[in-house]
Write a protein that holds these residues in place. Structure first.
Motif, PDB file in Angstrom:
ATOM      1  N   UNK A   1      11.306 -16.107   1.798  1.00 39.91           N
ATOM      2  CA  UNK A   1      10.662 -16.782   2.782  1.00 39.91           C
ATOM      3  C   UNK A   1       9.269 -17.215   2.610  1.00 39.91           C
ATOM      4  N   UNK A   2       8.776 -18.278   2.841  1.00 37.38           N
ATOM      5  CA  UNK A   2       7.541 -18.978   2.428  1.00 37.38           C
ATOM      6  C   UNK A   2       6.569 -18.123   3.018  1.00 37.38           C
ATOM      7  N   UNK A   3       6.957 -17.381   3.952  1.00 32.99           N
ATOM      8  CA  UNK A   3       5.623 -16.547   4.820  1.00 32.99           C
ATOM      9  C   UNK A   3       5.600 -15.195   4.097  1.00 32.99           C
ATOM     10  N   UNK A   4       6.239 -15.007   2.809  1.00 31.78           N
ATOM     11  CA  UNK A   4       5.870 -13.660   2.220  1.00 31.78           C
ATOM     12  C   UNK A   4       4.359 -13.891   1.432  1.00 31.78           C
ATOM     13  N   UNK A   5       3.615 -13.066   1.689  1.00 29.29           N
ATOM     14  CA  UNK A   5       2.229 -13.217   1.065  1.00 29.29           C
ATOM     15  C   UNK A   5       1.792 -12.178   0.275  1.00 29.29           C
ATOM     16  N   UNK A   6       2.377 -11.035   0.084  1.00 28.86           N
ATOM     17  CA  UNK A   6       2.197  -9.870  -0.791  1.00 28.86           C
ATOM     18  C   UNK A   6       3.238  -9.679  -1.505  1.00 28.86           C
ATOM     19  N   UNK A   7       3.056  -9.324  -3.023  1.00 31.61           N
ATOM     20  CA  UNK A   7       3.767  -8.572  -3.837  1.00 31.61           C
ATOM     21  C   UNK A   7       3.660  -7.472  -4.673  1.00 31.61           C
ATOM     22  N   UNK A   8       4.055  -6.501  -5.220  1.00 28.15           N
ATOM     23  CA  UNK A   8       3.600  -5.282  -5.705  1.00 28.15           C
ATOM     24  C   UNK A   8       4.678  -4.731  -6.659  1.00 28.15           C
ATOM     25  N   UNK A   9       4.274  -3.825  -7.215  1.00 22.86           N
ATOM     26  CA  UNK A   9       5.118  -2.693  -8.379  1.00 22.86           C
ATOM     27  C   UNK A   9       5.002  -1.646  -7.802  1.00 22.86           C
ATOM     28  N   UNK A  10       6.101  -0.802  -7.869  1.00 18.72           N
ATOM     29  CA  UNK A  10       6.300   0.496  -7.333  1.00 18.72           C
ATOM     30  C   UNK A  10       6.987   1.398  -8.266  1.00 18.72           C
ATOM     31  N   UNK A  11       6.666   2.871  -8.456  1.00 19.29           N
ATOM     32  CA  UNK A  11       7.351   3.398  -9.369  1.00 19.29           C
ATOM     33  C   UNK A  11       7.955   4.724  -8.515  1.00 19.29           C
ATOM     34  N   UNK A  12       9.200   5.464  -9.199  1.00 18.85           N
ATOM     35  CA  UNK A  12       9.680   6.751  -8.691  1.00 18.85           C
ATOM     36  C   UNK A  12      10.114   7.259  -9.731  1.00 18.85           C
ATOM     37  N   UNK A  13       9.362   8.362 -10.015  1.00 24.45           N
ATOM     38  CA  UNK A  13       9.746   9.391 -10.840  1.00 24.45           C
ATOM     39  C   UNK A  13      10.738  10.533 -10.315  1.00 24.45           C
ATOM     40  N   UNK A  14      11.656  10.954 -11.085  1.00 21.18           N
ATOM     41  CA  UNK A  14      12.877  12.132 -10.653  1.00 21.18           C
ATOM     42  C   UNK A  14      12.253  13.047  -9.770  1.00 21.18           C
ATOM     43  N   UNK A  15      12.445  13.371  -8.651  1.00 22.00           N
ATOM     44  CA  UNK A  15      11.968  14.379  -7.571  1.00 22.00           C
ATOM     45  C   UNK A  15      10.752  14.126  -7.080  1.00 22.00           C
ATOM     46  N   UNK A  16      10.180  12.965  -7.165  1.00 21.63           N
ATOM     47  CA  UNK A  16       8.864  12.463  -6.660  1.00 21.63           C
ATOM     48  C   UNK A  16       8.986  11.535  -5.478  1.00 21.63           C
ATOM     49  N   UNK A  17       8.093  11.182  -4.784  1.00 23.21           N
ATOM     50  CA  UNK A  17       8.286   9.950  -3.953  1.00 23.21           C
ATOM     51  C   UNK A  17       7.704   8.760  -4.565  1.00 23.21           C
ATOM     52  N   UNK A  18       8.391   7.835  -4.099  1.00 17.61           N
ATOM     53  CA  UNK A  18       8.001   6.331  -4.619  1.00 17.61           C
ATOM     54  C   UNK A  18       6.562   6.167  -4.337  1.00 17.61           C
ATOM     55  N   UNK A  19       5.745   5.511  -5.293  1.00 17.12           N
ATOM     56  CA  UNK A  19       4.203   5.309  -5.091  1.00 17.12           C
ATOM     57  C   UNK A  19       3.935   3.932  -5.558  1.00 17.12           C
ATOM     58  N   UNK A  20       2.773   3.293  -4.942  1.00 17.85           N
ATOM     59  CA  UNK A  20       2.510   2.115  -5.330  1.00 17.85           C
ATOM     60  C   UNK A  20       1.683   2.233  -6.605  1.00 17.85           C
ATOM     61  N   UNK A  21       2.178   1.313  -7.655  1.00 15.41           N
ATOM     62  CA  UNK A  21       1.280   1.059  -8.724  1.00 15.41           C
ATOM     63  C   UNK A  21       0.187  -0.117  -8.726  1.00 15.41           C
ATOM     64  N   UNK A  22       0.777  -1.287  -8.284  1.00 17.56           N
ATOM     65  CA  UNK A  22      -0.212  -2.259  -8.142  1.00 17.56           C
ATOM     66  C   UNK A  22       0.228  -3.341  -7.229  1.00 17.56           C
TER      67      UNK A  22
END
Length: 124
Positions: free
Chosen positions: A28-49
């Protein structure tokens, strides 16, 4: 239909580089944010950038500052993540995500759309 498709993952030795790309369609045109996340085995998903699509500010988690660079190519509707000086602890599945708005760009709960992920393995 929204699609976020990551590519560029793979295996690399410590100190090496990879460039991830995320091809976005149907957002949608209203999307204003994009990012990269990562998740290692046994860990929570974390924000990268993360970045605001209509601005110039970028945000990074402390562990990747100075090594990773997030960028966007508006002409190609692509979000990129250049990863240099990779470390074994960077090993994870990396996800691209998009949000209508986010106060904390590194918080997974703020995002509305997610890709399927691409594996990055850093090992000697």
């Amino acid at each position: 239909q929204v699609q976020l498709v990551e590519s560029g993952g793979g295996s690399v030795q410590p100190g090496g580089s990879l460039r991830l790309s995320c091809a976005a369609s149907g957002l949608p045109a209203s999307v204003s944010v994009m990012g990269w996340f990562r998740q290692a085995p046994g860990k929570e998903r974390e924000g990268v950038a993360g970045l605001y699509t209509r601005g110039s500010s970028t945000y990074y988690t402390d562990s990747v500052k100075g090594r990773f660079t997030i960028s966007q190519d508006n002409a190609k509707n692509t979000l990129n993540l250049q990863m240099d000086t990779l470390k074994p602890e960077d090993t994870a599945v990396y996800y691209c995500a998009a949000a209508f708005w986010a106060r904390n760009l590194l918080q997974p709960g703020e995002y509305n759309y997610w890709g399927q992920g691409t594996q990055v393995t850093v090992s000697s």
